[in-house]
Design an enzyme around this catalytic site. Sequence first.
Site, PDB file in Angstrom:
ATOM      1  N   LYS A 144       3.608  -2.410  11.925  1.00  0.00           N
ATOM      2  CA  LYS A 144       4.341  -3.660  11.726  1.00  0.00           C
ATOM      3  C   LYS A 144       5.661  -3.403  11.003  1.00  0.00           C
ATOM      4  O   LYS A 144       6.692  -3.976  11.330  1.00  0.00           O
ATOM      5  CB  LYS A 144       3.482  -4.632  10.920  1.00  0.00           C
ATOM      6  CG  LYS A 144       4.162  -5.955  10.574  1.00  0.00           C
ATOM      7  CD  LYS A 144       3.242  -6.835   9.735  1.00  0.00           C
ATOM      8  CE  LYS A 144       3.901  -8.158   9.376  1.00  0.00           C
ATOM      9  NZ  LYS A 144       3.022  -9.000   8.533  1.00  0.00           N
ATOM     10  N   GLN A 145       5.611  -2.530   9.994  1.00  0.00           N
ATOM     11  CA  GLN A 145       6.778  -2.315   9.145  1.00  0.00           C
ATOM     12  C   GLN A 145       6.681  -0.950   8.476  1.00  0.00           C
ATOM     13  O   GLN A 145       5.706  -0.228   8.644  1.00  0.00           O
ATOM     14  CB  GLN A 145       6.848  -3.400   8.078  1.00  0.00           C
ATOM     15  CG  GLN A 145       5.678  -3.363   7.093  1.00  0.00           C
ATOM     16  CD  GLN A 145       5.556  -4.627   6.274  1.00  0.00           C
ATOM     17  OE1 GLN A 145       5.115  -5.651   6.773  1.00  0.00           O
ATOM     18  NE2 GLN A 145       5.946  -4.564   5.020  1.00  0.00           N
TER      19      GLN A 145
ATOM     20  N   TRP B  30       4.826  -8.745  -3.118  1.00  0.00           N
ATOM     21  CA  TRP B  30       5.483  -7.501  -3.530  1.00  0.00           C
ATOM     22  C   TRP B  30       6.950  -7.511  -3.137  1.00  0.00           C
ATOM     23  O   TRP B  30       7.723  -6.679  -3.598  1.00  0.00           O
ATOM     24  CB  TRP B  30       4.759  -6.295  -2.935  1.00  0.00           C
ATOM     25  CG  TRP B  30       4.938  -6.096  -1.452  1.00  0.00           C
ATOM     26  CD1 TRP B  30       4.821  -7.027  -0.470  1.00  0.00           C
ATOM     27  CD2 TRP B  30       5.269  -4.868  -0.788  1.00  0.00           C
ATOM     28  NE1 TRP B  30       5.046  -6.470   0.766  1.00  0.00           N
ATOM     29  CE2 TRP B  30       5.314  -5.145   0.606  1.00  0.00           C
ATOM     30  CE3 TRP B  30       5.502  -3.572  -1.214  1.00  0.00           C
ATOM     31  CZ2 TRP B  30       5.607  -4.173   1.550  1.00  0.00           C
ATOM     32  CZ3 TRP B  30       5.793  -2.601  -0.258  1.00  0.00           C
ATOM     33  CH2 TRP B  30       5.838  -2.897   1.097  1.00  0.00           C
ATOM     34  N   ASP B  31       7.339  -8.471  -2.309  1.00  0.00           N
ATOM     35  CA  ASP B  31       8.741  -8.648  -1.940  1.00  0.00           C
ATOM     36  C   ASP B  31       9.640  -8.628  -3.176  1.00  0.00           C
ATOM     37  O   ASP B  31      10.721  -8.047  -3.172  1.00  0.00           O
ATOM     38  CB  ASP B  31       8.953  -9.995  -1.239  1.00  0.00           C
ATOM     39  CG  ASP B  31       8.060 -10.202  -0.031  1.00  0.00           C
ATOM     40  OD1 ASP B  31       6.960  -9.621   0.005  1.00  0.00           O
ATOM     41  OD2 ASP B  31       8.451 -10.963   0.863  1.00  0.00           O
TER      42      ASP B  31
ATOM     43  N   GLU C 278       0.673  -3.911   7.832  1.00  0.00           N
ATOM     44  CA  GLU C 278      -0.461  -4.838   7.936  1.00  0.00           C
ATOM     45  C   GLU C 278      -1.063  -4.913   9.333  1.00  0.00           C
ATOM     46  O   GLU C 278      -1.966  -5.712   9.577  1.00  0.00           O
ATOM     47  CB  GLU C 278      -0.022  -6.223   7.456  1.00  0.00           C
ATOM     48  CG  GLU C 278       0.257  -6.236   5.957  1.00  0.00           C
ATOM     49  CD  GLU C 278       0.939  -7.508   5.482  1.00  0.00           C
ATOM     50  OE1 GLU C 278       0.957  -7.712   4.263  1.00  0.00           O
ATOM     51  OE2 GLU C 278       1.462  -8.270   6.317  1.00  0.00           O
TER      52      GLU C 278
END
Length: 793
Positions: free
Chosen positions: A613-614, A356-357, A499
């Site tokens: 995580k993000q 998905w980056d 994640e």
Amino acid sequence: MMDYTQGKKKLEDWVVSEMEYSPDSLGKCEAIMSLGNGYMGLRSGTEEPYIDETRNMFVSGTFNKAFENEATELPNLADITRIDVRVDGERFSLEFGKTNNYMRQLNLKTAELTRSFDWVSPLGKDLRFVFKRFVSLHNLHLIGMKMEVECLTAPVQFSFESGIDAQMNNSGTQHFLEGERRIFDKQFIQLVQTTNESEIDVVINTSHKVILNDQPIEQDPNMKMNRRKVWQSYEVELEPNDKLAVEKLTTLYTSRDKPVDNAAYSLDELREQSLQALKNSVKEGYDLLFKEHQKEWDDKVWNVYDFEIDSEDGFDQLAIRFSLYHLICMTPAHDDRMGIAAKGLSGEGYKGHSFWDTELFILPFFIYSNPEIARSLLIYRYRGLVGARKKAMENGYEGSMYPWEMAWPTDGEVTPIWGDIDVVTGTQTKIWPGFIEQHISADIAFAVYQYHNVTNDYKFLEDYGYEIVFDTARFWASRLEWNDEKKEYHINGVIGPDEYKEHIDNNAFTNYMAYFNIKLAIHYYEKLVKENPELLGKLEELLQFKNAFADWTQKVKEIYLPAPRAKDLIIPQDDTYLQLKKMDLSKYKNQDRVRTIYNDYNAEQINAIQVSKQADTLILLYLLEQTFLHGDPRLTGKVKEANFRYYESKTLHDSSLSLTTHAILASDIGEKELAYSLFKKSTEIDLGPKMNTSDMGIHAASIGGIWKTAVFGFAGIRLVDGKLKVNPALPNHWNRLNFTIQWQGQPVRFSITQSKLSVEVIDRKTLIFENDGKLYTCEDTINISIVAANSES
């Protein structure tokens, strides 16, 4: 040691430099100084070999699965960069003797790698070395190398070996069957290798031209051949002040190249074509070929993506140029069957797969800067519908369920099953995203929406976009799970963008994005009913979704969408996140490297802690405000700010994707210093002083995010449901920001200072945009006082 101040005069803020050789940190410069043209990528290992080096050369789209229990990956092709040098019979290495004036540089403007130093051999012989290298943007199949050696003091017996070495692998895995090797006319070396599963032929040709004191030497080289390797050796006596130059030119072609990827393909013809291409290049020589390559970078890159920052810290300008440089190197603009890898073409990390980056962190640059390339990247996803439908069917769903990791479009899901060690059990951990991280299908639908709104490319919608959106909506409608107790649809057992939270229910990002995907399908369906019923009929027949519209309109009303809590406006990231154990995260927030939390906890334990995580909920708020959902009361500015302050404190930024999202939102809520700090940290993922962050390759999404932060964050450019908003908030030490975007068919030039916004429409077509709540109509140039505009709010 890295240095970003070595560019002088016209090259100021254009040069990435390494100032001393370090055998313990080779990966940094190999990756960040990698060369490429989108067709192929060449990791910048040194010519002479070292123990911890990684030599990589990749060609986009040449995926292969070496063994049944392995994941498909981009195979590491034969090496053409190694040159084994001997001085007075002893192997040359910077680990021996004495090195002075060492410098390795990547010139971003010319896309040339150079390395120079003075070297005193163990026997006391003084030599000066200069190495040069480029991967041509003018001729996508060409690599140029040049070695220059000057004898400074005493006579030297100088020799070198160079050729094509196919004794390469991917972390121990060999992907190729051995092919024919040959040397033509004692000059032109050719090696063929064929992938063992996908049966892709690779033909590599190389040639050497040896020049002593400006005169070509006449001696024939020694010719050698071994298993998967063919090379030549030369020997020259150098007297003081003698200058030796060696030009090495290489061409590379594959059977996956568009012109030959057809039923009439012939390996013999490919060999002949590639060899003739090398012969033609040899006639031109390194210097002329480099000038053609440099002109291509000027004409197609730097004169097009004119991005200027007047900052008190020149590193900011260099970071943007670094971003643009690698976006060009990594992107297969030549072929819509290929996507962008998470490490670009600079290393083996993530096996060359697309995530998905691309859609959320890289594609925006091309949508706003080069829509033709953006279109190509979305067509790659369209071609991937074959694999997406296969994955949906295998999982018991309808429509298209996009792979979390995608390689060749028809391969389907290619995410590896097993990963790193579990520090508690000592066993391998399972890689769950390939099974349950499903938001990518909606992310791609969002990218279709964003592309169309920014470009007005209706032909793309008709040929590709509608089908992607309709079929991903069919997937989500079949994926929803009815909760009879609450009388609503849930999405259970997933991983969201964060994640560190696996097997969770009702991830806010996933639920809202699925909702958006279905609402977009409804919008497009109703549009086609009115404007193009013939096309709608064809799509209904193709996708067999005559009853889907009724299904969408019924289910979309009953999807559970986590709402902001009344007491603090926090949107629950999932059903349990806000009830998880809280802990002091300062140790991990201040870590020297990412993922140190795994030294203390395994995935199951991290799943039970309020740590991310993000960006997760935050990226949702950033995306949906660009759509027709921007007026939703659950997505207001106050909600954005409250969630930013809550979740940022719990986010470790252990993904390179995270910092830029937080930087953009920090800018949105007026936290200028924090926004710049996060931006700076994102640039330092690859460019920072830490020498091991890029060993597996550059961070493609973060590099795309550098541009995003400058344009969407500091310049305040934003798509809002087909309309353009511009609300700048430059960092305090930025005096001016100049750049151009493409908006609905015309270039628009922006010049922003701390006090003024200037907008110029290049083609003199009418542009309507919003600044600070006011609408402006521009047909030429317009200047707006930022201070005055903001004071009225």
